[in-house]
Write a protein that holds these residues in place. Sequence first.
Motif, mmCIF file in Angstrom:
data_model
loop_
_atom_site.group_PDB
_atom_site.id
_atom_site.type_symbol
_atom_site.label_atom_id
_atom_site.label_comp_id
_atom_site.label_asym_id
_atom_site.label_seq_id
_atom_site.Cartn_x
_atom_site.Cartn_y
_atom_site.Cartn_z
ATOM 1 N N PHE A 131 0.779 -1.236 0.000
ATOM 2 C CA PHE A 131 0.000 0.000 0.000
ATOM 3 C C PHE A 131 0.813 1.291 0.000
ATOM 4 N N VAL A 132 2.089 1.240 0.321
ATOM 5 C CA VAL A 132 2.850 2.479 0.493
ATOM 6 C C VAL A 132 2.810 3.360 -0.756
ATOM 7 N N ALA A 133 2.912 2.784 -1.923
ATOM 8 C CA ALA A 133 2.915 3.581 -3.159
ATOM 9 C C ALA A 133 1.570 4.262 -3.409
ATOM 10 N N HIS A 134 0.495 3.705 -2.884
ATOM 11 C CA HIS A 134 -0.844 4.283 -3.085
ATOM 12 C C HIS A 134 -1.060 5.543 -2.244
ATOM 13 N N PHE A 135 -0.289 5.679 -1.164
ATOM 14 C CA PHE A 135 -0.526 6.795 -0.247
ATOM 15 C C PHE A 135 0.639 7.774 -0.158
ATOM 16 N N ARG A 136 1.859 7.325 -0.407
ATOM 17 C CA ARG A 136 3.028 8.204 -0.285
ATOM 18 C C ARG A 136 2.899 9.353 -1.273
ATOM 19 N N GLY A 137 2.958 10.567 -0.752
ATOM 20 C CA GLY A 137 2.877 11.753 -1.601
ATOM 21 C C GLY A 137 1.476 12.108 -2.056
ATOM 22 N N GLN A 138 0.481 11.314 -1.723
ATOM 23 C CA GLN A 138 -0.899 11.564 -2.148
ATOM 24 C C GLN A 138 -1.690 12.351 -1.104
ATOM 25 N N VAL A 139 -1.264 12.262 0.158
ATOM 26 C CA VAL A 139 -1.989 12.891 1.258
ATOM 27 C C VAL A 139 -0.963 13.286 2.322
ATOM 28 N N ASP A 140 -1.205 14.418 2.966
ATOM 29 C CA ASP A 140 -0.315 14.900 4.021
ATOM 30 C C ASP A 140 -0.586 14.100 5.295
ATOM 31 N N LEU A 141 0.312 13.198 5.632
ATOM 32 C CA LEU A 141 0.133 12.364 6.825
ATOM 33 C C LEU A 141 0.494 13.161 8.069
ATOM 34 N N ILE A 187 4.445 13.958 7.380
ATOM 35 C CA ILE A 187 5.149 12.731 7.732
ATOM 36 C C ILE A 187 5.366 11.928 6.458
ATOM 37 N N LYS A 188 6.575 11.484 6.255
ATOM 38 C CA LYS A 188 6.943 10.771 5.034
ATOM 39 C C LYS A 188 6.920 9.263 5.246
ATOM 40 N N LEU A 189 6.475 8.559 4.225
ATOM 41 C CA LEU A 189 6.521 7.098 4.207
ATOM 42 C C LEU A 189 7.665 6.673 3.294
ATOM 43 N N PRO A 190 8.771 6.207 3.866
ATOM 44 C CA PRO A 190 9.862 5.764 2.992
ATOM 45 C C PRO A 190 9.485 4.489 2.253
ATOM 46 N N GLN A 191 10.181 4.209 1.168
ATOM 47 C CA GLN A 191 9.920 2.988 0.415
ATOM 48 C C GLN A 191 10.280 1.756 1.236
ATOM 49 N N ASN A 192 11.309 1.883 2.061
ATOM 50 C CA ASN A 192 11.829 0.757 2.828
ATOM 51 C C ASN A 192 11.107 0.616 4.168
ATOM 52 N N PHE A 193 10.468 -0.531 4.368
ATOM 53 C CA PHE A 193 9.697 -0.786 5.584
ATOM 54 C C PHE A 193 10.572 -0.798 6.834
ATOM 55 N N VAL A 194 11.709 -1.449 6.761
ATOM 56 C CA VAL A 194 12.580 -1.563 7.941
ATOM 57 C C VAL A 194 13.038 -0.177 8.390
ATOM 58 N N GLU A 195 13.369 0.671 7.431
ATOM 59 C CA GLU A 195 13.754 2.056 7.741
ATOM 60 C C GLU A 195 12.606 2.779 8.450
#
Length: 195
Positions: free
Chosen positions: A99-109, A140-148
């Motif tokens: 799901f990260v690609a569907h929400f990252r940059g689409q809405v201000d978390l 708040i940013k959602l990085p591509q890498n889950f562990v990060e």
Amino acid sequence: MDNHSIAILNVVLFTMDRDDFEDEDLSFTGQFFFDLLDNINTIKKIKGRFPLLSNDENVLVEKVLDIETSKYIDSSSLLINTLFELIAVFKAEGLYDMFVAHFRGQVDLQVAYPHRDKYDIEQLLFEQQLNDELYVELSIKLPQNFVEYRDKLKTLPLNTFNYRTDEAGYSYLRTLAHVFYKTDIFPEEWRQLFH
């Protein structure tokens, strides 16, 4: 609506608070998160909207009925951020990746914290919906890498607080106050699950 995070967190925290938490509970919780994010994503694709940030049900009804309204604000979300943080708590990397690609940059978390140094938050929690008594972390940013992402969340300060109601054995009253006044649950409630 964004404040559905209150009900969602109550379900998750209730499930996690059990001494007999089992694999089927973990499976239920994972499916619950998947369904929530999938529904939010589907509504965005079909109707072009994320959850309403405010608690104004009339604005939501107008939007659903296609009545033009400028009051429908969905450019920011506490709910979506909370869901991703819960995914990190449960170490659900596959769900994050899905799901990260569907929400990252689409809405201000965003995430809301209580101004405990300025207000008696516990007292006010039982008197009104808290708005001005909260401060909000934006962008708040959602990085591509889950562990990060998970590692970053684990380093955030808990900002725990000793509530008088908890010390008296009535912590459930705080839950009822959050529900009744529609005040978002504070992040230490779910972030403590990292520890």
